[in-house]
Write a protein that holds these residues in place. Structure first.
Motif, PDB file in Angstrom:
ATOM      1  N   ALA A   1       0.852  -1.201   0.000  1.00  0.00           N
ATOM      2  CA  ALA A   1       0.000   0.000   0.000  1.00  0.00           C
ATOM      3  C   ALA A   1       0.888   1.251   0.000  1.00  0.00           C
ATOM      4  N   LEU A   2       1.953   1.235   0.800  1.00  0.00           N
ATOM      5  CA  LEU A   2       2.873   2.380   0.836  1.00  0.00           C
ATOM      6  C   LEU A   2       3.603   2.523  -0.496  1.00  0.00           C
ATOM      7  N   GLU A   3       3.970   1.418  -1.091  1.00  0.00           N
ATOM      8  CA  GLU A   3       4.641   1.455  -2.397  1.00  0.00           C
ATOM      9  C   GLU A   3       3.715   2.038  -3.462  1.00  0.00           C
ATOM     10  N   ARG A   4       2.436   1.645  -3.418  1.00  0.00           N
ATOM     11  CA  ARG A   4       1.452   2.145  -4.400  1.00  0.00           C
ATOM     12  C   ARG A   4       1.340   3.655  -4.330  1.00  0.00           C
ATOM     13  N   SER A   5       1.505   4.214  -3.123  1.00  0.00           N
ATOM     14  CA  SER A   5       1.363   5.663  -2.984  1.00  0.00           C
ATOM     15  C   SER A   5       2.487   6.382  -3.733  1.00  0.00           C
ATOM     16  N   GLY A   6       3.605   5.707  -3.965  1.00  0.00           N
ATOM     17  CA  GLY A   6       4.693   6.276  -4.772  1.00  0.00           C
ATOM     18  C   GLY A   6       5.457   7.401  -4.101  1.00  0.00           C
TER      19      GLY A   6
ATOM     20  N   ILE B   1      10.515   4.961  10.624  1.00  0.00           N
ATOM     21  CA  ILE B   1       9.112   5.367  10.545  1.00  0.00           C
ATOM     22  C   ILE B   1       8.233   4.212  11.011  1.00  0.00           C
ATOM     23  N   LEU B   2       7.426   4.454  12.033  1.00  0.00           N
ATOM     24  CA  LEU B   2       6.530   3.407  12.520  1.00  0.00           C
ATOM     25  C   LEU B   2       5.196   3.545  11.778  1.00  0.00           C
ATOM     26  N   ALA B   3       5.052   2.807  10.679  1.00  0.00           N
ATOM     27  CA  ALA B   3       3.819   2.872   9.877  1.00  0.00           C
ATOM     28  C   ALA B   3       2.907   1.726  10.306  1.00  0.00           C
ATOM     29  N   ILE B   4       2.458   1.817  11.545  1.00  0.00           N
ATOM     30  CA  ILE B   4       1.676   0.730  12.137  1.00  0.00           C
ATOM     31  C   ILE B   4       0.249   1.220  12.358  1.00  0.00           C
ATOM     32  N   SER B   5      -0.717   0.327  12.169  1.00  0.00           N
ATOM     33  CA  SER B   5      -2.133   0.706  12.260  1.00  0.00           C
ATOM     34  C   SER B   5      -2.461   1.466  13.537  1.00  0.00           C
ATOM     35  N   ALA B   6      -3.452   2.362  13.409  1.00  0.00           N
ATOM     36  CA  ALA B   6      -3.893   3.138  14.559  1.00  0.00           C
ATOM     37  C   ALA B   6      -4.896   2.344  15.403  1.00  0.00           C
ATOM     38  N   THR B   7      -4.687   1.038  15.497  1.00  0.00           N
ATOM     39  CA  THR B   7      -5.530   0.207  16.364  1.00  0.00           C
ATOM     40  C   THR B   7      -4.866   0.132  17.735  1.00  0.00           C
ATOM     41  N   LEU B   8      -5.574  -0.393  18.737  1.00  0.00           N
ATOM     42  CA  LEU B   8      -5.020  -0.490  20.083  1.00  0.00           C
ATOM     43  C   LEU B   8      -3.751  -1.344  20.073  1.00  0.00           C
ATOM     44  N   ASP B   9      -3.822  -2.531  19.474  1.00  0.00           N
ATOM     45  CA  ASP B   9      -2.655  -3.418  19.416  1.00  0.00           C
ATOM     46  C   ASP B   9      -1.530  -2.780  18.604  1.00  0.00           C
ATOM     47  N   GLY B  10      -1.891  -2.086  17.518  1.00  0.00           N
ATOM     48  CA  GLY B  10      -0.895  -1.422  16.675  1.00  0.00           C
ATOM     49  C   GLY B  10      -0.129  -0.376  17.464  1.00  0.00           C
TER      50      GLY B  10
ATOM     51  N   LEU C   1       3.276   7.883  11.312  1.00  0.00           N
ATOM     52  CA  LEU C   1       2.454   8.513  10.281  1.00  0.00           C
ATOM     53  C   LEU C   1       1.572   9.588  10.911  1.00  0.00           C
ATOM     54  N   ALA C   2       1.246  10.603  10.117  1.00  0.00           N
ATOM     55  CA  ALA C   2       0.471  11.728  10.639  1.00  0.00           C
ATOM     56  C   ALA C   2      -1.003  11.640  10.281  1.00  0.00           C
ATOM     57  N   HIS C   3      -1.594  12.811  10.208  1.00  0.00           N
ATOM     58  CA  HIS C   3      -3.029  12.960   9.941  1.00  0.00           C
ATOM     59  C   HIS C   3      -3.471  12.108   8.765  1.00  0.00           C
ATOM     60  N   GLY C   4      -4.708  11.767   8.781  1.00  0.00           N
ATOM     61  CA  GLY C   4      -5.235  11.029   7.632  1.00  0.00           C
ATOM     62  C   GLY C   4      -5.449   9.571   7.963  1.00  0.00           C
ATOM     63  N   VAL C   5      -4.664   9.045   8.907  1.00  0.00           N
ATOM     64  CA  VAL C   5      -4.904   7.649   9.268  1.00  0.00           C
ATOM     65  C   VAL C   5      -5.948   7.627  10.380  1.00  0.00           C
ATOM     66  N   PRO C   6      -7.161   7.162  10.089  1.00  0.00           N
ATOM     67  CA  PRO C   6      -8.212   7.207  11.095  1.00  0.00           C
ATOM     68  C   PRO C   6      -7.902   6.264  12.255  1.00  0.00           C
TER      69      PRO C   6
ATOM     70  N   LEU D   1      -3.676   0.310   7.234  1.00  0.00           N
ATOM     71  CA  LEU D   1      -3.083   0.941   6.050  1.00  0.00           C
ATOM     72  C   LEU D   1      -3.599   0.398   4.729  1.00  0.00           C
ATOM     73  N   ASP D   2      -3.728  -0.923   4.669  1.00  0.00           N
ATOM     74  CA  ASP D   2      -4.089  -1.564   3.412  1.00  0.00           C
ATOM     75  C   ASP D   2      -5.438  -1.086   2.873  1.00  0.00           C
ATOM     76  N   TYR D   3      -6.293  -0.535   3.761  1.00  0.00           N
ATOM     77  CA  TYR D   3      -7.625  -0.117   3.332  1.00  0.00           C
ATOM     78  C   TYR D   3      -7.694   1.350   2.950  1.00  0.00           C
ATOM     79  N   LEU D   4      -6.575   2.056   3.133  1.00  0.00           N
ATOM     80  CA  LEU D   4      -6.606   3.492   2.854  1.00  0.00           C
ATOM     81  C   LEU D   4      -6.316   3.769   1.379  1.00  0.00           C
ATOM     82  N   ASP D   5      -6.863   4.884   0.888  1.00  0.00           N
ATOM     83  CA  ASP D   5      -6.563   5.228  -0.500  1.00  0.00           C
ATOM     84  C   ASP D   5      -5.165   5.841  -0.574  1.00  0.00           C
ATOM     85  N   ASP D   6      -4.598   5.851  -1.783  1.00  0.00           N
ATOM     86  CA  ASP D   6      -3.210   6.277  -1.962  1.00  0.00           C
ATOM     87  C   ASP D   6      -2.974   7.714  -1.498  1.00  0.00           C
TER      88      ASP D   6
END
Ligand SMILES: [Zn+2]
Length: 199
Positions: free
Chosen positions: A93-98, A140-149, A170-175, A180-185
């Protein structure tokens, strides 16, 4: 085993895959059976190819055709950046964002008290070795904004802080609760660009 039993067995196996349930599994199977030549055979061939040729990169945990994946092999990428992700779909997903041109490390999941996942079951020892033996400047800790993450991110931040790297997330935009895999690029790009010091 009668034909129905064989089918029921396959439906049960498919239904246990992420994103599928018994109803969609059944629809897929009947669709494949109805289109054996155009669908079932090519899919079987493709699965066999994947099973035989796809392996995990020994350095970062990505999947590819070689033991050193194309990202780890790419000398044009920035060696000073190391992005830690939960799993391969997140890396993709991060690679797709380019927008990201550094390296990755795939944890293989997150710490979880409920599921009994402890640090030994994730690729954390290899991560620490990697950081020890090279000179990344930013992690960079690109880990989900879930409790376990977030528990995992805190654990890693504490563990890795002694190596003197800048540690960001990661900053704003990650709900909250977002994977991550479900977010748009575009959202991923914003989150990466606006990354902030982890604390
Ligand atoms: Zn790799």
């Amino acid at each position: 085993m009668g034909g129905n039993n064989i089918l029921e067995d396959l439906i049960k196996k498919l239904a246990s895959l992420p994103g599928l349930g018994p109803r969609s599994a059944r629809r897929i199977i009947f669709h494949l059976l109805k289109n054996k030549k155009n669908m079932l055979h090519p899919i079987l061939d493709a699965l066999t190819k994947v099973e035989k040729s796809i392996i995990n990169c020994l350095i970062c945990g990505n999947i590819d055709l070689t033991e050193k994946c194309s990202i780890c092999n790419d000398i044009k990428r920035n060696k000073n950046l190391l992005c830690i992700v939960e799993n391969v779909p997140d890396l993709w997903a991060l690679e797709r964002s380019g927008t990201y041109n550094g390296h990755y490390h795939v944890l293989g999941g997150v710490l979880s008290a409920i599921d009994g996942i402890n640090p030994d079951q994730l690729n954390i020892a290899s991560l620490e070795n990697r950081i020890k033996s090279s000179n990344q400047t930013e992690i960079i800790l690109a880990i989900s904004a879930t409790l376990d993450g977030q528990t995992t991110a805190h654990y890693l931040s504490k563990l890795l802080s002694k190596y003197g790297n800048k540690i960001t997330r990661l900053a704003h935009g990650v709900p909250v609760g977002g994977e991550l895999d479900y977010l748009d690029d575009g959202t991923i790009t914003q989150a990466l660009k606006g990354r902030i010091i982890f604390e």
